[in-house]
Design a protein around this motif. Structure first.
Motif, PDB file in Angstrom:
ATOM      1  N   THR A 163       0.956  -1.280  -0.738  1.00 36.53           N
ATOM      2  CA  THR A 163       0.195  -0.015  -0.116  1.00 36.53           C
ATOM      3  C   THR A 163       0.788   0.924  -0.203  1.00 36.53           C
ATOM      4  O   THR A 163       0.541   2.623   0.000  1.00 36.53           O
ATOM      5  CB  THR A 163      -0.982   0.391   1.493  1.00 36.53           C
ATOM      6  OG1 THR A 163      -0.335   0.157   2.148  1.00 36.53           O
ATOM      7  CG2 THR A 163      -1.679  -1.063   0.685  1.00 36.53           C
ATOM      8  N   GLY A 164       2.087   1.092  -0.022  1.00 36.63           N
ATOM      9  CA  GLY A 164       3.053   2.270  -0.317  1.00 36.63           C
ATOM     10  C   GLY A 164       3.089   2.869   0.759  1.00 36.63           C
ATOM     11  O   GLY A 164       3.768   4.501   0.579  1.00 36.63           O
ATOM     12  N   THR A 179       8.854   5.232  -7.670  1.00 36.09           N
ATOM     13  CA  THR A 179       8.694   4.243  -8.502  1.00 36.09           C
ATOM     14  C   THR A 179       8.262   3.306  -7.600  1.00 36.09           C
ATOM     15  O   THR A 179       8.914   2.540  -6.846  1.00 36.09           O
ATOM     16  CB  THR A 179       9.713   3.918  -9.580  1.00 36.09           C
ATOM     17  OG1 THR A 179      10.546   4.628  -9.975  1.00 36.09           O
ATOM     18  CG2 THR A 179       8.863   3.033 -10.393  1.00 36.09           C
ATOM     19  N   SER A 180       6.990   2.851  -8.038  1.00 37.22           N
ATOM     20  CA  SER A 180       6.291   2.022  -6.429  1.00 37.22           C
ATOM     21  C   SER A 180       5.748   0.759  -7.483  1.00 37.22           C
ATOM     22  O   SER A 180       4.994   1.258  -8.448  1.00 37.22           O
ATOM     23  CB  SER A 180       4.542   2.839  -5.751  1.00 37.22           C
ATOM     24  OG  SER A 180       5.106   3.998  -5.371  1.00 37.22           O
ATOM     25  N   GLU A 192      -2.075   4.589  -4.234  1.00 35.59           N
ATOM     26  CA  GLU A 192      -1.331   6.215  -5.098  1.00 35.59           C
ATOM     27  C   GLU A 192      -2.630   6.756  -3.974  1.00 35.59           C
ATOM     28  O   GLU A 192      -2.327   8.641  -3.910  1.00 35.59           O
ATOM     29  CB  GLU A 192      -2.307   6.024  -5.901  1.00 35.59           C
ATOM     30  CG  GLU A 192      -2.055   7.204  -6.583  1.00 35.59           C
ATOM     31  CD  GLU A 192      -2.231   6.812  -8.519  1.00 35.59           C
ATOM     32  OE1 GLU A 192      -2.262   7.633  -9.172  1.00 35.59           O
ATOM     33  OE2 GLU A 192      -2.205   5.947  -8.767  1.00 35.59           O
ATOM     34  N   GLU A 193      -3.699   6.499  -3.628  1.00 37.36           N
ATOM     35  CA  GLU A 193      -4.461   6.961  -2.666  1.00 37.36           C
ATOM     36  C   GLU A 193      -3.247   7.492  -1.811  1.00 37.36           C
ATOM     37  O   GLU A 193      -3.596   8.850  -0.631  1.00 37.36           O
ATOM     38  CB  GLU A 193      -5.363   5.848  -2.214  1.00 37.36           C
ATOM     39  CG  GLU A 193      -6.745   6.397  -1.473  1.00 37.36           C
ATOM     40  CD  GLU A 193      -7.854   5.704  -1.316  1.00 37.36           C
ATOM     41  OE1 GLU A 193      -8.787   5.985  -0.067  1.00 37.36           O
ATOM     42  OE2 GLU A 193      -7.446   4.334  -1.513  1.00 37.36           O
ATOM     43  N   ASN A 194      -2.917   7.045  -0.261  1.00 35.40           N
ATOM     44  CA  ASN A 194      -1.943   6.902   0.415  1.00 35.40           C
ATOM     45  C   ASN A 194      -0.908   8.398   0.059  1.00 35.40           C
ATOM     46  O   ASN A 194      -1.199   9.559   0.946  1.00 35.40           O
ATOM     47  CB  ASN A 194      -1.248   6.120   0.619  1.00 35.40           C
ATOM     48  CG  ASN A 194      -1.999   5.388   1.845  1.00 35.40           C
ATOM     49  OD1 ASN A 194      -2.745   5.670   2.730  1.00 35.40           O
ATOM     50  ND2 ASN A 194      -1.325   3.699   1.940  1.00 35.40           N
ATOM     51  N   HIS A 205       5.613  11.517  -9.466  1.00 31.29           N
ATOM     52  CA  HIS A 205       5.587  10.301  -9.213  1.00 31.29           C
ATOM     53  C   HIS A 205       4.822   9.087  -9.601  1.00 31.29           C
ATOM     54  O   HIS A 205       3.987   9.110 -10.705  1.00 31.29           O
ATOM     55  CB  HIS A 205       5.003   9.434  -7.537  1.00 31.29           C
ATOM     56  CG  HIS A 205       6.057  10.674  -6.379  1.00 31.29           C
ATOM     57  ND1 HIS A 205       7.495  10.754  -6.258  1.00 31.29           N
ATOM     58  CD2 HIS A 205       5.522  11.692  -5.993  1.00 31.29           C
ATOM     59  CE1 HIS A 205       7.817  11.666  -5.316  1.00 31.29           C
ATOM     60  NE2 HIS A 205       6.332  12.287  -5.734  1.00 31.29           N
ATOM     61  N   THR A 206       5.526   7.042  -9.563  1.00 35.68           N
ATOM     62  CA  THR A 206       5.528   6.580 -10.500  1.00 35.68           C
ATOM     63  C   THR A 206       4.710   4.815 -10.474  1.00 35.68           C
ATOM     64  O   THR A 206       4.994   4.935  -9.789  1.00 35.68           O
ATOM     65  CB  THR A 206       6.797   6.289 -11.636  1.00 35.68           C
ATOM     66  OG1 THR A 206       6.811   7.570 -12.323  1.00 35.68           O
ATOM     67  CG2 THR A 206       6.124   5.131 -12.878  1.00 35.68           C
TER      68      THR A 206
END
Length: 313
Positions: A163-164, A179-180, A192-194, A205-206
């Protein structure tokens, strides 16, 4: 109360008193309270601000289902009392079954089981009801802080990003680009939501939906300054071309990662395999440091099986 329950209550009271004090002192609101301390009470218990998340580990308990349900309800009443959290704020997962318990402890209203929690001054969405894990692995709190500390102006790669949370910490530390990469579209969208939750421009960011094993072969040499890799122990997702076995595959994976890392770049590598042995002689790094103990938060001191390493190219 029977003597075993009394023993559980005493233990829980003692550890909660100790750990909640340490958490308060460090302004930490999400932490683990108890983890399988007494074999007859095979729970992991975590606080997420004013909510409690309990995972019951699968064990042979020899009880009929109805007896097990009654026993579990008794345990939950006790946990609710000791942690001073109302039953409506307690969520239970049984690790052998995905579904949530239909009991008085499940919110019966249509309220969302998602909430935003704080860690290190950053915001994270967690989900207490739909998945086996909440979306924030608390044992890497310290490691995330290290990444934030090192990320300034760096190009960062977060593999198996889940979840990043590492990505958010890297962005908070001033990374020039993060980059995730993950195989799950659900977790990638969550990552992305976080990022958005913390006000970071996701355009800078990617987010890559890919099988990491294949993705590594597409990377250009000497691209990244900082890499985080926290893979599962085993993975044979239907979408994955190859079966991942971290003990067997880690040296090859790390060498591919190191090729994509700039000179003097850093790779943080961790995994949860209990019997893991790092094959240092096969890894092309200038230095490898075992930082497992340095990265253990106060609430995991007694029980931590994961390993963590810092490699420099």
């Amino acid at each position: 109360m029977d003597s075993k329950l009394q023993m559980f209550e005493n233990r829980l009271t003692k550890v909660f008193r100790h750990i909640s004090k340490l958490a308060k002192r460090q302004n930490i609101t999400c932490y683990r309270v108890y983890d399988d301390d007494i074999p007859e009470f095979p729970f992991s218990i975590e606080m997420y601000e004013d909510h409690v998340y309990i995972a019951e580990y699968q064990r042979r308990h020899g009880m009929e289902e109805a007896d097990h349900e009654a026993w579990l309800d008794t345990c939950l009443e006790l946990i609710s009392k000791v942690l001073n959290v109302p039953p409506a704020n307690i969520w239970v997962k049984q690790r052998q079954r995905k579904e949530n318990r239909q009991s008085q402890y499940e919110k019966l209203s249509a309220e969302s089981r998602e909430m935003t929690v704080y860690e290190g001054g950053l915001k994270f969405k967690i989900n207490l009801s739909d998945y086996l894990d909440t979306g924030l692995f608390l044992d890497h709190r310290t490691t995330r802080g290290m990444v934030r500390h090192e990320a300034k102006d760096k190009k960062v790669l977060n593999l198996f990003c889940y979840t990043g949370s590492f990505s958010v910490y890297a962005a908070a530390g001033g990374a020039s680009e993060v980059t995730s990469v993950d195989l799950s579209k659900t977790y990638l969208a969550w990552a992305e939501e976080n990022m958005k939750l913390n006000g970071f421009d996701t355009g800078k960011h990617t987010f890559v939906h890919a099988d990491v094993l294949q993705y590594l072969d597409t990377l250009k040499l000497n691209t990244f300054d900082l890499v985080i890799m926290d893979p599962p122990t085993f993975s044979n997702s239907k979408r994955m071309k190859d079966f991942l076995d971290i003990q067997r595959d880690h040296a090859e994976l790390l060498n591919k990662v190191l090729l994509a890392t700039k000179k003097d770049g850093v790779v943080y590598f961790s995994n949860n395999y209990r019997r893991f042995i790092l094959e240092e002689d096969k890894i092309n790094a200038a230095s490898i440091k075992d930082i497992t103990n340095q990265t253990l938060p106060f609430d995991f001191q007694q029980k931590m099986v994961r390993k963590c390493y810092r490699l420099t190219k």
